[in-house]
Design a protein around this motif. Structure first.
Motif, PDB file in Angstrom:
ATOM      1  N   UNK A 269       3.078 -13.977  24.382  1.00 41.72           N
ATOM      2  CA  UNK A 269       4.337 -14.665  24.647  1.00 41.72           C
ATOM      3  C   UNK A 269       4.029 -16.046  25.191  1.00 41.72           C
ATOM      4  N   UNK A 270       4.593 -17.055  24.566  1.00 42.99           N
ATOM      5  CA  UNK A 270       4.358 -18.444  24.954  1.00 42.99           C
ATOM      6  C   UNK A 270       5.637 -18.988  25.576  1.00 42.99           C
ATOM      7  N   UNK A 271       5.535 -19.440  26.820  1.00 45.76           N
ATOM      8  CA  UNK A 271       6.707 -19.903  27.557  1.00 45.76           C
ATOM      9  C   UNK A 271       7.375 -21.070  26.827  1.00 45.76           C
ATOM     10  N   UNK A 272       8.708 -21.012  26.730  1.00 46.71           N
ATOM     11  CA  UNK A 272       9.472 -22.090  26.121  1.00 46.71           C
ATOM     12  C   UNK A 272       9.355 -22.167  24.626  1.00 46.71           C
ATOM     13  N   UNK A 273       8.797 -21.144  23.983  1.00 48.46           N
ATOM     14  CA  UNK A 273       8.593 -21.165  22.539  1.00 48.46           C
ATOM     15  C   UNK A 273       9.452 -20.079  21.901  1.00 48.46           C
ATOM     16  N   UNK A 274       9.988 -20.371  20.733  1.00 49.39           N
ATOM     17  CA  UNK A 274      10.853 -19.415  20.053  1.00 49.39           C
ATOM     18  C   UNK A 274      10.175 -18.779  18.843  1.00 49.39           C
ATOM     19  N   UNK A 275       8.915 -19.049  18.644  1.00 48.03           N
ATOM     20  CA  UNK A 275       8.188 -18.464  17.521  1.00 48.03           C
ATOM     21  C   UNK A 275       6.900 -17.830  17.983  1.00 48.03           C
ATOM     22  N   UNK A 276       6.992 -16.895  18.941  1.00 49.58           N
ATOM     23  CA  UNK A 276       5.802 -16.268  19.505  1.00 49.58           C
ATOM     24  C   UNK A 276       4.995 -15.555  18.418  1.00 49.58           C
ATOM     25  N   UNK A 277       3.665 -15.607  18.498  1.00 48.95           N
ATOM     26  CA  UNK A 277       2.829 -14.894  17.534  1.00 48.95           C
ATOM     27  C   UNK A 277       3.122 -13.392  17.550  1.00 48.95           C
ATOM     28  N   UNK A 278       3.195 -12.822  16.371  1.00 51.00           N
ATOM     29  CA  UNK A 278       3.491 -11.398  16.235  1.00 51.00           C
ATOM     30  C   UNK A 278       2.883 -10.890  14.937  1.00 51.00           C
ATOM     31  N   UNK A 279       2.876  -9.564  14.788  1.00 57.31           N
ATOM     32  CA  UNK A 279       2.378  -8.961  13.550  1.00 57.31           C
ATOM     33  C   UNK A 279       3.314  -7.828  13.159  1.00 57.31           C
ATOM     34  N   UNK A 280       3.629  -7.760  11.861  1.00 61.94           N
ATOM     35  CA  UNK A 280       4.445  -6.692  11.303  1.00 61.94           C
ATOM     36  C   UNK A 280       3.599  -5.962  10.262  1.00 61.94           C
ATOM     37  N   UNK A 281       3.492  -4.655  10.404  1.00 63.53           N
ATOM     38  CA  UNK A 281       2.622  -3.892   9.530  1.00 63.53           C
ATOM     39  C   UNK A 281       3.339  -2.762   8.810  1.00 63.53           C
ATOM     40  N   UNK A 282       2.864  -2.472   7.594  1.00 61.02           N
ATOM     41  CA  UNK A 282       3.435  -1.401   6.774  1.00 61.02           C
ATOM     42  C   UNK A 282       2.270  -0.684   6.086  1.00 61.02           C
ATOM     43  N   UNK A 283       2.331   0.624   6.071  1.00 51.02           N
ATOM     44  CA  UNK A 283       1.228   1.406   5.500  1.00 51.02           C
ATOM     45  C   UNK A 283       1.771   2.666   4.849  1.00 51.02           C
ATOM     46  N   UNK A 284       1.222   2.998   3.705  1.00 49.79           N
ATOM     47  CA  UNK A 284       1.584   4.230   3.023  1.00 49.79           C
ATOM     48  C   UNK A 284       0.365   4.880   2.403  1.00 49.79           C
ATOM     49  N   UNK A 285       0.369   6.195   2.357  1.00 54.07           N
ATOM     50  CA  UNK A 285      -0.770   6.905   1.784  1.00 54.07           C
ATOM     51  C   UNK A 285      -0.472   8.380   1.657  1.00 54.07           C
ATOM     52  N   UNK A 286      -1.519   9.161   1.460  1.00 51.40           N
ATOM     53  CA  UNK A 286      -1.341  10.596   1.283  1.00 51.40           C
ATOM     54  C   UNK A 286      -2.642  11.323   1.570  1.00 51.40           C
ATOM     55  N   UNK A 287      -2.510  12.583   1.976  1.00 49.34           N
ATOM     56  CA  UNK A 287      -3.636  13.503   2.050  1.00 49.34           C
ATOM     57  C   UNK A 287      -3.568  14.382   0.808  1.00 49.34           C
ATOM     58  N   UNK A 288      -4.586  14.297  -0.026  1.00 51.05           N
ATOM     59  CA  UNK A 288      -4.584  14.991  -1.314  1.00 51.05           C
ATOM     60  C   UNK A 288      -5.732  15.999  -1.322  1.00 51.05           C
ATOM     61  N   UNK A 289      -5.383  17.268  -1.401  1.00 53.20           N
ATOM     62  CA  UNK A 289      -6.398  18.319  -1.499  1.00 53.20           C
ATOM     63  C   UNK A 289      -6.794  18.466  -2.966  1.00 53.20           C
ATOM     64  N   UNK A 290      -8.036  18.145  -3.267  1.00 55.00           N
ATOM     65  CA  UNK A 290      -8.482  18.141  -4.655  1.00 55.00           C
ATOM     66  C   UNK A 290      -8.603  19.564  -5.193  1.00 55.00           C
ATOM     67  N   UNK A 291      -8.364  19.760  -6.497  1.00 57.39           N
ATOM     68  CA  UNK A 291      -8.430  21.107  -7.077  1.00 57.39           C
ATOM     69  C   UNK A 291      -9.866  21.623  -7.132  1.00 57.39           C
ATOM     70  N   UNK A 292      -9.983  22.923  -7.313  1.00 63.61           N
ATOM     71  CA  UNK A 292     -11.288  23.545  -7.426  1.00 63.61           C
ATOM     72  C   UNK A 292     -11.604  24.511  -6.312  1.00 63.61           C
ATOM     73  N   UNK A 293     -10.796  24.505  -5.261  1.00 67.21           N
ATOM     74  CA  UNK A 293     -11.035  25.433  -4.162  1.00 67.21           C
ATOM     75  C   UNK A 293     -12.196  25.067  -3.266  1.00 67.21           C
ATOM     76  N   UNK A 294     -12.686  23.831  -3.341  1.00 68.20           N
ATOM     77  CA  UNK A 294     -13.818  23.416  -2.524  1.00 68.20           C
ATOM     78  C   UNK A 294     -13.390  22.918  -1.142  1.00 68.20           C
ATOM     79  N   UNK A 295     -12.113  22.619  -0.993  1.00 71.31           N
ATOM     80  CA  UNK A 295     -11.642  22.105   0.282  1.00 71.31           C
ATOM     81  C   UNK A 295     -11.844  20.611   0.455  1.00 71.31           C
ATOM     82  N   UNK A 296     -12.128  19.902  -0.641  1.00 70.54           N
ATOM     83  CA  UNK A 296     -12.280  18.454  -0.558  1.00 70.54           C
ATOM     84  C   UNK A 296     -10.901  17.803  -0.396  1.00 70.54           C
ATOM     85  N   UNK A 297     -10.806  16.839   0.497  1.00 70.25           N
ATOM     86  CA  UNK A 297      -9.550  16.144   0.746  1.00 70.25           C
ATOM     87  C   UNK A 297      -9.776  14.641   0.579  1.00 70.25           C
ATOM     88  N   UNK A 298      -8.940  14.022  -0.243  1.00 69.75           N
ATOM     89  CA  UNK A 298      -8.996  12.579  -0.472  1.00 69.75           C
ATOM     90  C   UNK A 298      -7.788  11.936   0.197  1.00 69.75           C
TER      91      UNK A 298
END
Length: 299
Positions: free
Chosen positions: A89-118
């Motif tokens: 926060x910078x005193x007297x400033x209206x454009x303080x540094x900030x970060x906005x983040x977005x993330x998407x993904x998945x846990x995928x259990x691979x076929x074969x019964x080996x228990x591998x997860x991607x």
């Protein structure tokens, strides 16, 4: 003889509206305050230091079960995270540094019964109020980012809009030990020069990390884990003030190797050794050889 200061690492509120049940929204959480990093971060990541506890608001969601349309072929459990955090926060400033983040993904259990997860994931981080800002007004630590010097003032030369892709493959047992493979790539899509003092033809906006982790620390004496990572973080690939503070002494403009080993002593303690061998990519090309020894206790 000085009095010891106390710092607050985390102080937040977390609200899970539909905690019970197995519906689509049952895995949703809303968080506000100074919190643990809400994004999925792999070991030796690029954008975030593991000690960072951002302050702001965040949303986390993970499917309570696999997607019904795919469960006959694959077990896919998607997740999504988002957050907005103040950097300073910078005193007297209206454009303080900030970060906005977005993330998407998945846990995928691979076929074969080996228990591998991607676990694949994609991330986008938009840093605001950085480009053209006096560095001293944002951070006192190492950044490594490109700067423009105007008189006695150094300013950030680039903006930071980061697109990243991560991947983790978990293998339950190889010769009796769990194995995990990691890859992490980040690119700064908005590395535009602040002035003609910068060379727009210099490619310094990419970063990657890749590695392997073998073994797991458990409650038993003698349990062990070893890991190796290769990492390269170019000058403006990410915002250096919150990047890994161990790799090359912090900030960006580093490339090198990370090697570590840990051993469990009992259910409360473990010991570890870590070696980081890094070189600067541009400039003086200084070399860093860093050794770390850790005793971890939990109770």
């Amino acid at each position: 003889f000085d009095k010891k200061a106390i710092f607050v690492d985390q102080a937040y509120g977390k609200y899970t509206p539909w905690k019970r049940g197995s519906g689509t929204l049952s895995g949703l959480s809303l968080i506000g305050g100074k919190m643990e990093n809400p994004f999925v971060i792999f070991p030796e990541g690029i954008v975030w230091d593991h000690d960072v506890t951002p302050e702001g608001v965040a949303m986390q969601w993970k499917s309570a079960g696999p997607l019904p349309l795919l469960d006959r072929l694959l077990s896919v459990k998607p997740f999504a995270n988002a957050g907005g955090f103040a950097i300073t926060e910078i005193a007297g400033d209206h454009g303080d540094p900030a970060v906005f983040g977005y993330q998407g993904g998945a846990d995928i259990e691979l076929p074969g019964g080996w228990g591998w997860v991607f676990q694949p994931a994609v991330s986008y981080y938009n840093f605001t109020g950085i480009k053209g800002r006096n560095i001293a007004g944002v951070t006192n630590g190492p950044s490594g980012n490109s700067v423009v010097t105007q008189g006695s003032t150094s300013k950030f030369a680039s903006d930071y809009n980061l697109i990243g892709a991560q991947g983790k493959l978990s293998i339950p047992a190889v010769l009796g030990q769990p194995v995990a493979l990691y890859v992490d790539y980040t690119h700064n899509e908005d590395n535009r020069p602040l002035s003609s003092l910068d060379d727009p033809n210099v490619d310094d906006d990419g970063a990657y990390a890749a590695g392997i982790q073998i073994g797991k620390i458990t409650e038993k004496f003698g349990s062990w884990q070893v890991y190796y990572f290769r990492k390269r973080v170019e000058t403006d690939a990410t915002f250096g003030a919150i990047a890994d503070s161990d790799f090359g002494g912090g900030g960006t403009n580093h490339k090198g190797h990370i090697l570590g080993v840990s051993m469990g002593l009992n259910k409360w303690a473990s010991v570890g050794l870590k070696y980081l061998r890094t070189d600067e990519i541009e400039g003086s090309q200084n070399r860093f050889d860093t050794f770390q020894a850790d005793l971890q206790l939990k109770y």
